[in-house]
Design an enzyme around this catalytic site. Structure first.
Site, mmCIF file in Angstrom:
data_model
loop_
_atom_site.group_PDB
_atom_site.id
_atom_site.type_symbol
_atom_site.label_atom_id
_atom_site.label_comp_id
_atom_site.label_asym_id
_atom_site.label_seq_id
_atom_site.Cartn_x
_atom_site.Cartn_y
_atom_site.Cartn_z
ATOM 1 N N GLY A 100 -16.582 77.605 16.513
ATOM 2 C CA GLY A 100 -16.178 77.910 17.890
ATOM 3 C C GLY A 100 -15.486 79.257 18.038
ATOM 4 O O GLY A 100 -15.008 79.590 19.115
ATOM 5 N N GLU B 114 -19.290 83.167 20.159
ATOM 6 C CA GLU B 114 -20.167 82.623 21.197
ATOM 7 C C GLU B 114 -21.600 82.533 20.656
ATOM 8 O O GLU B 114 -21.937 83.155 19.643
ATOM 9 C CB GLU B 114 -20.175 83.558 22.416
ATOM 10 N N LYS C 247 -9.749 96.203 24.155
ATOM 11 C CA LYS C 247 -8.379 96.201 23.631
ATOM 12 C C LYS C 247 -7.930 97.634 23.312
ATOM 13 O O LYS C 247 -6.793 98.018 23.586
ATOM 14 C CB LYS C 247 -8.286 95.344 22.361
#
Lengths: 337, 337
Positions: B203, B206, B221
């Site tokens: 998880g 994606e 970022k």
């Protein structure tokens, strides 16, 4: 406008004055921080004051030339400074862990006079933190002590402000650069005596290295960690202490064979409702952030409820670094004025 | 007493509400922080308000049971909330990096209405930070965004408050946990495809991993780092970007043979008067604090004038962590009230 009084003008106090002079405009623009230094009390350089602010450039020139401050202001004493001439007192006299003097007396009197205090002096923190915190609360002022733990690396501001809202469950770290340097050299192949001799040559270790290698310096830090982070009233003797002087190259190699690295760790933690503080060589897996901290560097890992582990790594002690800790505390006072 | 309005009550907003409910007394005792949540605006759970404060326990029970909030307060809209019902607005709607909506509209309107804003939403920060900062200044309020960079790890508070007074010369770090996990697994022997598949199973990644592995997430970022830490007005396209999708096990092994480790680094630095922002795989010596950061963990190293390098290491993204970032910003507002 902050009126600043400085008690103790050795390397740390001078480090702060250098930053304040070099960044006066920058600090005003970025943080809205404006100040004047109204008085300095120092047994060697002289005790001088001027209600409209001393000339920092001239003070620094005098210090660099080895002259006293005597002709740069009116002669003053501590009472003059504490009689409405300082909003905040910077206490930067040498640490005395036996009875805390004279720093403990300075901090007590400044707080009692209603001045904020920012200080790098470990003596009063080690001997009387709960008393001094209570006095500050009673007088409605702050006693800020960023520099006492990791020099300029903001270990206390991080825990109390940047991590505000988290509960801190334990704190462990590398808080003595000298022993970390020695262990790093031993891992690189030197034996204990050679690594110690090298640390002494480089000025990291004293001629009598007991305070570092037997873990006394780290034990004072662990005591401060227990009291600051976990709200205890520990004395230094409440810290379980083992140094590095009996470690051999074989111990280092055995840790390595287990995929670990030996570090002198200061650790405070809650165990079954009580707080335990310990300084000892501990094996850390190579994947732990503290395991990678090599040389004369300091680091702390906080175990928190909301974030799990957060680690900060910064430089060892130095005069600029410690001046920075005082400045960060002054700017924190300014934010909450 | 703070009146808090919440816009967006997904995992992050609920994470904050859980902390606020669980720690209500603790926050009041430790920080003098008292609050009520006067209104919540959410398209799925419902938009409800109550001037004397909503019942957080009932809201959380409803959320856990999959019920809407509709019977837990009066029906409201954003205008109601921004008409004197909130001192601070928590904006926690999903990030939209294309046009920033609806978060950008929420932040603009809340600041214009004279509310402080705390937000974890990267969209408005990426698209309009200078405009929003100017609006906040004009209105005498704050726009605080701790959660946009390293989730809960306090990267922005550290730089702006704990390290206050330092000049930040460059910042570099590991800002994408997914790619760091993949590189860690490749170093342990997996090839790129197997490591990516494992990240997807866990998880972290994606189904379409482009945003992570091609460095787009890290580039946003880096853009934020340039604008927040170095005062730039960069767009995402101002960031030089190389992902990890072409790295092979041979590249990892070659770095290892040179005593280094490959990391996907986001870096912003001043170079000859200009600021450069770059995302790329870079080799770090094993002794560097960032080299030891393994798995889905985030970390930043700040190069500063007073302290040299300071590094912070913390967890990757999660709902509790992001709720903590919002809480830390609320408590910072409370300190300077």
């Amino acid at each position: 406008m902050w009126n600043i009084g400085l008690i103790g003008c050795g390397n740390v106090g001078l480090g702060l004055l250098r930053i304040l002079e070099a960044k006066r405009e920058n600090l005003n623009e970025r943080y809205g921080f404006s100040f004047q230094v109204t008085g300095i009390v120092d047994p060697f350089r002289g005790s001088v004051g001027r209600e409209e602010g001393l000339d920092l450039r001239k003070l620094l020139e005098a210090a660099d030339a080895g002259r006293t401050f005597d002709d740069l202001g009116e002669p003053i004493d501590l009472d003059w400074l504490l009689s409405g001439r300082a909003d905040v007192v910077v206490e930067a006299t040498p640490t005395n862990l036996k009875d805390g003097m004279p720093g403990l007396d300075h901090v007590r009197r400044a707080l009692a006079a209603g001045c904020h205090v920012v200080s790098t002096n470990k003596g009063p923190v080690s001997l009387a933190l709960p008393e001094l915190q209570a006095l500050a609360r009673e007088k409605g002022v702050r006693y800020r002590i960023e520099g006492v733990l990791l020099s300029g690396t903001p270990a206390i501001n991080l825990a109390q402000e940047a991590l505000a809202g988290c509960d801190i469950l334990s704190v462990q770290g590398i808080v003595n650069g000298t022993t970390n340097f020695i262990l790093t050299r031993m891992e690189e192949g030197a034996d204990y005596d050679a690594a110690l001799a090298e640390a002494q040559e480089l000025g990291y270790a004293e001629t009598d290295p007991t305070a570092d290698v037997e873990g006394w310096d780290a034990a004072v830090k662990a005591q401060v960690m227990a009291n600051v982070f976990l709200g205890q009233s520990f004395a230094v003797n409440d810290v379980e202490r083992t140094g590095i002087s009996r470690l051999t190259s074989a111990d280092i190699a055995a840790a390595k064979a287990r995929g670990c690295r030996l570090k002198l760790i200061a650790k405070v933690e809650r165990v079954q409702g009580a707080v335990r503080a310990v300084v000892a060589p501990m094996e850390l897996p190579l994947s732990h952030p503290l395991a990678g901290v090599s040389g004369a560097v300091n680091a702390l890992t906080y175990q928190t409820d909301h974030l799990g582990e957060v680690t900060i790594v910064g430089p060892g002690a130095g005069r600029i670094e410690t001046g920075q800790a005082l400045l960060a505390d002054l700017l924190a006072l300014n934010r909450s004025r």
